[in-house]
Design an enzyme around this catalytic site. Structure first.
Site, PDB file in Angstrom:
ATOM      1  N   LYS A 122      30.857  30.788  37.556  1.00  0.00           N
ATOM      2  CA  LYS A 122      31.752  29.971  38.064  1.00  0.00           C
ATOM      3  C   LYS A 122      31.860  28.572  38.329  1.00  0.00           C
ATOM      4  O   LYS A 122      32.915  27.883  38.388  1.00  0.00           O
ATOM      5  CB  LYS A 122      32.634  30.871  39.169  1.00  0.00           C
ATOM      6  CG  LYS A 122      33.286  32.153  38.644  1.00  0.00           C
ATOM      7  CD  LYS A 122      33.977  32.880  40.138  1.00  0.00           C
ATOM      8  CE  LYS A 122      34.262  34.224  39.456  1.00  0.00           C
ATOM      9  NZ  LYS A 122      35.008  35.047  40.869  1.00  0.00           N
TER      10      LYS A 122
ATOM     11  N   ASP B 285      41.544  33.540  41.815  1.00  0.00           N
ATOM     12  CA  ASP B 285      40.914  34.446  42.791  1.00  0.00           C
ATOM     13  C   ASP B 285      41.660  34.319  44.057  1.00  0.00           C
ATOM     14  O   ASP B 285      41.958  35.137  44.745  1.00  0.00           O
ATOM     15  CB  ASP B 285      39.529  34.272  42.896  1.00  0.00           C
ATOM     16  CG  ASP B 285      38.565  34.808  41.726  1.00  0.00           C
ATOM     17  OD1 ASP B 285      39.025  35.729  41.280  1.00  0.00           O
ATOM     18  OD2 ASP B 285      37.464  34.314  41.671  1.00  0.00           O
TER      19      ASP B 285
END
Length: 291
Positions: free
Chosen positions: A74, A110
């Site tokens: 990420k 997220d």
């Protein structure tokens, strides 16, 4: 004009049990779209996390519309993108990449996924003093979401004190001094005695990492307890908290709502997020595998 067929995928490590393909493909089917969701597992390919740039370019060349990115890529993916959405830039992590007009644009769903789940599941929870366990990738997203939702102060506890301190510093730069703090695990008892709620954002409690992330005696009925782990949906932490009378939130909402936000970015279509949450709940209960 949105298309009616899409090719997307997920890059990460150990992603065989991921529920993302089923979540995206089921929602696409219901909307009359053709969507194929491929897993691109760096372990299966035998390549290091740093290969994410090569995989990204290959996917773009092969006509993918977008990619989800998970652990451990990420942050490594950042240098290979042409642009970042503001939230992804503030967080320093990307979990969704959309290919638009030859450009790779990074997003982070997220943050929005946890915020939507929290607002739905614990709408009246007090947020003046929140303790968060875990300062990794999920922890950074959750802390951003909590402060965006109006948390007064988030105290981050992590087994690696320097990681908690770095996250707190970053949060204070983004949200204003004093909104975040770092604390070592040995201060948990005092922090939780005076906290409104606790968010758990470490792998402890997953099927592959059973157990409790803190001593059970530190929990008390005055706390709300939110979980990021969603396989299983009822972790030992949530089971004990519920038995004490705590308001609780399982990790399914974050997983489903981040997928819904990614679906919207990939397709330009509005997903039915509650329907995707129902899908996730059924899928997670049917499979006892780790995230």
């Amino acid at each position: 004009m949105p298309k009616d067929s899409y090719l997307v995928g997920l890059i990460g490590s150990g992603i065989g049990p991921s529920l993302s393909p089923a979540l995206h493909e089921r929602e696409a089917d219901r909307q009359g779209l053709r969507l194929l969701y491929r897993l691109i597992d760096i372990d299966t390919l035998g390549v290091p996390p740093e290969a994410v740039g090569d995989l990204l370019r290959a996917a773009r060349d092969l006509g993918f519309d977008g990619l989800n990115i998970t652990h451990p890529c990420k942050q490594l993916v950042l240098e290979h993108l042409d642009a970042l959405a503001p939230q992804a830039e503030a967080l320093g992590a990307v979990n969704t990449v959309v290919f638009e007009d030859g450009r790779a644009v990074g997003h982070n769903t997220d943050v929005t996924g946890f915020a939507a789940s929290f607002a739905r599941g614990l709408p009246d929870a007090p947020l003046e003093r929140v303790v968060q366990l875990g300062a990794g990738g999920a922890g950074a997203a959750v802390a951003h979401a909590l402060l965006t939702l109006g948390a007064g102060r988030v105290t981050v506890v992590d087994a690696l004190p320097e990681r908690a301190a770095a996250l707190a510093d970053s949060l204070n730069r983004t949200f204003g001094q004093g909104r975040a703090a770092a604390a070592p695990p040995d201060r948990q008892a005092d922090l939780l005695a005076h906290a409104d709620g606790i968010v758990h954002a470490t792998p402890t409690g997953m099927a592959a990492h059973p157990g409790l992330p803190l001593p059970a005696e530190l929990l008390h009925p005055g706390l709300w307890v939110a979980e990021v782990v969603y396989r299983p949906l009822e972790t030992e932490l949530l089971r004990i908290a519920r038995a004490l009378g705590c308001a609780t939130l399982d990790g399914g909402g974050m997983a489903a709502f981040q997928a819904a936000d990614a679906f919207r970015l990939f397709t330009g279509r509005e997903p039915d997020a509650p329907r995707m949450l129902a899908d996730l709940t059924r899928l997670a209960e049917a499979v006892g595998a780790p995230h």
